[in-house]
Design an enzyme around this catalytic site. Structure first.
Site, short mmCIF file in Angstrom:
data_model
loop_
_atom_site.label_atom_id
_atom_site.label_comp_id
_atom_site.label_asym_id
_atom_site.label_seq_id
_atom_site.Cartn_x
_atom_site.Cartn_y
_atom_site.Cartn_z
N GLU A 187 0.85 -1.19 0.00
CA GLU A 187 0.00 0.00 0.00
C GLU A 187 0.88 1.24 0.00
OE1 GLU A 187 -4.32 -1.09 1.78
OE2 GLU A 187 -2.82 -0.64 3.28
N HIS A 224 -9.17 10.54 2.84
CA HIS A 224 -8.72 9.48 1.92
C HIS A 224 -8.88 9.98 0.49
CE1 HIS A 224 -8.19 5.64 -0.03
NE2 HIS A 224 -7.83 5.11 1.13
N ARG A 233 -0.86 9.52 1.61
CA ARG A 233 -2.27 9.86 1.38
C ARG A 233 -2.54 11.35 1.26
NH1 ARG A 233 -5.74 5.62 5.00
NH2 ARG A 233 -5.23 3.91 3.61
N HIS A 268 -11.76 10.41 6.46
CA HIS A 268 -11.56 8.96 6.60
C HIS A 268 -11.07 8.53 7.97
CE1 HIS A 268 -10.72 4.94 5.19
NE2 HIS A 268 -9.44 5.03 5.51
N ARG A 273 -1.55 9.25 8.92
CA ARG A 273 -1.46 7.81 9.19
C ARG A 273 -0.98 7.03 7.96
NH1 ARG A 273 -5.36 3.32 8.58
NH2 ARG A 273 -6.68 4.79 7.46
C1 FAD Z 1 -14.06 2.25 4.80
C2 FAD Z 1 -12.87 2.13 5.68
C3 FAD Z 1 -11.80 1.35 5.30
C4 FAD Z 1 -10.68 1.24 6.12
N1 FAD Z 1 -9.66 0.41 5.75
C5 FAD Z 1 -8.63 0.20 6.61
C6 FAD Z 1 -7.63 -0.76 6.32
O1 FAD Z 1 -7.67 -1.43 5.31
N2 FAD Z 1 -6.64 -0.92 7.24
C7 FAD Z 1 -6.56 -0.20 8.40
O2 FAD Z 1 -5.63 -0.40 9.19
N3 FAD Z 1 -7.51 0.70 8.68
C8 FAD Z 1 -8.54 0.91 7.83
N4 FAD Z 1 -9.51 1.82 8.15
C9 FAD Z 1 -9.45 2.47 9.46
C10 FAD Z 1 -9.84 1.45 10.51
O3 FAD Z 1 -10.84 0.63 10.02
C11 FAD Z 1 -10.31 2.11 11.78
O4 FAD Z 1 -9.42 3.08 12.19
C12 FAD Z 1 -10.42 1.11 12.89
O5 FAD Z 1 -11.17 0.03 12.45
C13 FAD Z 1 -11.03 1.72 14.12
O6 FAD Z 1 -11.38 0.67 14.98
P1 FAD Z 1 -11.97 0.98 16.42
O7 FAD Z 1 -12.24 -0.33 17.04
O8 FAD Z 1 -11.12 1.94 17.11
O9 FAD Z 1 -13.32 1.76 16.09
P2 FAD Z 1 -14.57 1.30 15.21
O10 FAD Z 1 -14.23 0.13 14.41
O11 FAD Z 1 -15.08 2.48 14.52
O12 FAD Z 1 -15.62 0.83 16.31
C14 FAD Z 1 -16.26 1.78 17.13
C15 FAD Z 1 -17.36 1.07 17.89
O13 FAD Z 1 -17.83 1.90 18.93
C16 FAD Z 1 -19.25 1.94 18.93
N5 FAD Z 1 -19.61 3.22 19.55
C17 FAD Z 1 -19.32 4.46 19.13
N6 FAD Z 1 -19.80 5.37 20.00
C18 FAD Z 1 -20.39 4.67 21.01
C19 FAD Z 1 -21.06 5.03 22.20
N7 FAD Z 1 -21.23 6.32 22.57
N8 FAD Z 1 -21.55 4.05 22.98
C20 FAD Z 1 -21.42 2.76 22.63
N9 FAD Z 1 -20.80 2.36 21.52
C21 FAD Z 1 -20.28 3.30 20.72
C22 FAD Z 1 -19.61 1.81 17.46
O14 FAD Z 1 -20.93 1.40 17.31
C23 FAD Z 1 -18.59 0.74 17.04
O15 FAD Z 1 -19.06 -0.52 17.41
C24 FAD Z 1 -10.64 1.94 7.33
C25 FAD Z 1 -11.70 2.74 7.72
C26 FAD Z 1 -12.82 2.84 6.91
C27 FAD Z 1 -13.96 3.69 7.34
#
Ligand code: FAD
Length: 538
Positions: free
Chosen positions: A120, A238, A286, A347, A382
């Protein structure tokens, strides 16, 4: 009000929250168990939609090493990625990725059963593990959900939203107030370890790749509780989100890995243009590719440029990018033959709740991991696929840290907390706010004024408008429903982004100011806290 007690409460069921709940339950004997709460159904999150993959500096890839990964991360981070943190996270990746595999997460393998690695942007070598071709997030979250569901120490509560942290008079986190969407009631959860894993803030912008739940809740709650919030001005846009029309606001991502495999960006005249901007062409960092596209769009007065994936070859496209191929086909675009209309979209949130790799924050008992946290790994920009790695490494280290921590549930509830709870036991009056149009207004303000290119004037304009929206919205604490809580939180994080962006009088990584084009010699972080007036640059 109904209340419960747990040894550990994890808020959020993305990669960070699921893995934190799992590792905590696996590693520690918890008298009161782990509660995993999620405002969505389990696993519906940014993580679920991750396509490209996850960085794995693993023993299965002997050509790679930690030093190379650190070098790439620091280069992309534009002076603000922390060497020691990057080293810590990179060094842990072999153990953590292999632990994910042990817990049932499947990554793509070749015909001999060996893990396969893709390339990537801004990575100096193939080190990205993927799952289901381009459905890595789905692979990781589904694997983790299976493991979480089969662990009896973990209790899950879906469609429940954390709305306020319980902070005692001596500034310790003792639990959280939740709004249970199913019962429409508020409830109290007491715990001496509250883990915020609520993801990022993409939804404060008009165009975003983030699903609707990415409203920055955890960052807003932690800020209101007095935690230190860091580097909020650094929002990653992004370069390539599917741009079917100006009306399509929640945009499907066309993964960086598509450019990694050879797709080229072309403008409306059909000309490749990246050579005008950077010698790494489509694989430049990016922020560079985003600004190049933004500039081409401005020059041509168009809503998008195009990504020509046909150069990759039909067979490889179908094998590596089944999700993207299917989604584009549903929209009438055969990506093996026709270019894909793409444009930048908000993003990823590089900043967040200031936290160490083990999740500890400036407030005792409050932990933050994943996108909601700022460990200083990503710096000002990032590196692709580092975020999922950060989610799982921090979750793993957090469980380790908690195994040496007293997790007895709070025995006494002080006056400060009693007063907080009192707010939620009283009923509120008044009509529901029209949050759909209020949110839409906020998202437009942020996109137009606090987006890819910023100026003092645009930031001040946004600040004035957001302050007005905050003043007009009377519900700073208890709200009527999830929509209002999300809007309240979006206003808070929008104001944090603006304040930090105003204070950073330079251009660095994803933060680009046309009135301060220079990058200052000394790289400094920005910090915000309710208890300290203004932004501290340190
Ligand atoms: C389309 C897309 C593609 C991506 N591709 C990549 C990739 O290929 N590789 C990579 O490393 N990163 C990628 N990223 C970034 C990466 O996916 C995210 O940074 C990472 O998954 C974040 O994970 P997290 O567990 O911190 O949060 P999230 O996965 O966003 O999870 C947050 C959780 O918290 C819950 N939540 C939020 N607020 C509350 C609240 N007040 N009370 C209770 N629950 C709550 C939500 O419902 C959700 O379940 C991508 C992001 C996107 C949007």
């Amino acid at each position: 009000m109904k209340y419960s007690e747990y040894s550990v409460v994890v808020i959020g069921s993305g990669a960070a929250g699921l893995y934190a709940a799992l590792k905590t339950a696996q590693q520690i004997k918890l008298p009161e168990g782990v509660l995993l709460i999620s405002k969505s159904s389990l696993g519906i999150s940014n993580s679920r939609y991750a396509q490209g993959g996850i960085v794995g500096v693993v023993h299965q890839n002997p050509d790679d090493n930690i030093d190379l990964h650190i070098k790439d991360t620091l280069k992309a981070g534009a002076g603000l990625s922390n060497y020691k943190i990057t080293e810590e996270i990179s060094s842990a990746s072999d153990a953590v990725i292999n632990d994910l595999i042990t817990n049932g997460v499947e990554f793509d393998r070749d015909e001999n059963g060996n893990l396969t690695f893709t390339l990537e942007a801004a990575h100096s070598m193939r080190r990205i593990l993927h799952s289901g071709g381009d459905a890595t997030g789905k692979g990781i979250t589904e694997g983790l959900i299976r493991a979480v569901k089969s662990n009896s120490a973990i209790h899950t509560l879906e469609k429940a939203m954390a709305v306020e942290l319980l902070i005692s008079s001596d500034k310790e986190c003792k639990g959280v107030i939740i709004y249970n969407k199913q019962t429409e009631e508020h409830e109290i959860v007491y715990s001496s370890a509250v883990v915020i894993a609520t993801g990022g803030t993409g939804q404060v912008y008009k165009y975003t790749t983030n699903p609707s739940g990415a409203t920055g809740d955890g960052i807003a709650l932690a800020y209101e509780a007095g935690a230190v919030i860091e580097d909020m001005e650094f929002i990653q846009f992004h370069p390539t989100a599917l741009a079917l029309s100006p009306d399509s606001q929640n945009r499907f991502l066309i993964s960086e890995a598509v450019r990694g495999e050879g797709a080229k960006l072309i403008n409306a005249k059909g000309e490749q243009f990246m050579s005008k901007y950077n010698d790494k062409l489509e694989l430049a960092p990016r922020d560079v590719v985003t600004r190049a596209i933004f500039s081409e769009m401005a020059e041509e007065k168009s809503n998008n440029v195009y990504l020509d994936a046909s150069l990759i070859g039909e067979e490889k496209i179908l094998k590596r990018f089944p999700t993207i191929t299917k989604k584009c086909m549903e929209c009438g675009i055969d990506i093996t033959k026709s270019p894909i209309p793409v444009a930048p979209a908000a993003h990823y949130t590089m900043g967040g709740i200031k936290a160490k790799v083990n999740g500890t924050t400036s407030i005792k008992g409050l932990y933050a991991i994943g996108e909601a946290a700022c460990t200083e790994l990503h710096g000002a920009n990032r590196l692709a696929s580092n975020s999922l790695l950060e989610c799982v490494v921090c979750a793993y280290q957090l469980a380790d840290y908690l195994s040496f921590t007293n997790l007895d549930t709070p025995k006494t509830i002080d006056e400060g907390i009693k007063k907080m709870i009192d707010v939620y036991s009283r009923s509120i009056t008044g009509e529901e706010y029209d949050t759909t149009s209020l949110k839409s207004n906020l998202k437009n303000i942020m996109w137009e004024n606090v987006g890819i290119i910023r100026t003092e004037d645009s930031l001040l304009k946004a600040q004035k408008e957001v302050e007005k929206q905050q003043k007009d919205f009377k519900r700073r604490r208890k709200c009527l429903n999830q929509r209002e809580y999300e809007y309240r939180n979006m206003l808070t994080v929008a104001s944090l982004i603006i304040k930090s962006a105003l204070e950073r009088k330079e251009s660095r990584g994803a933060h680009c100011r046309s009135d301060y084009k220079q990058t200052n010699e000394i790289a400094k972080h920005s910090e915000l806290s309710r208890d300290v007036q203004g932004v501290t640059i340190c």
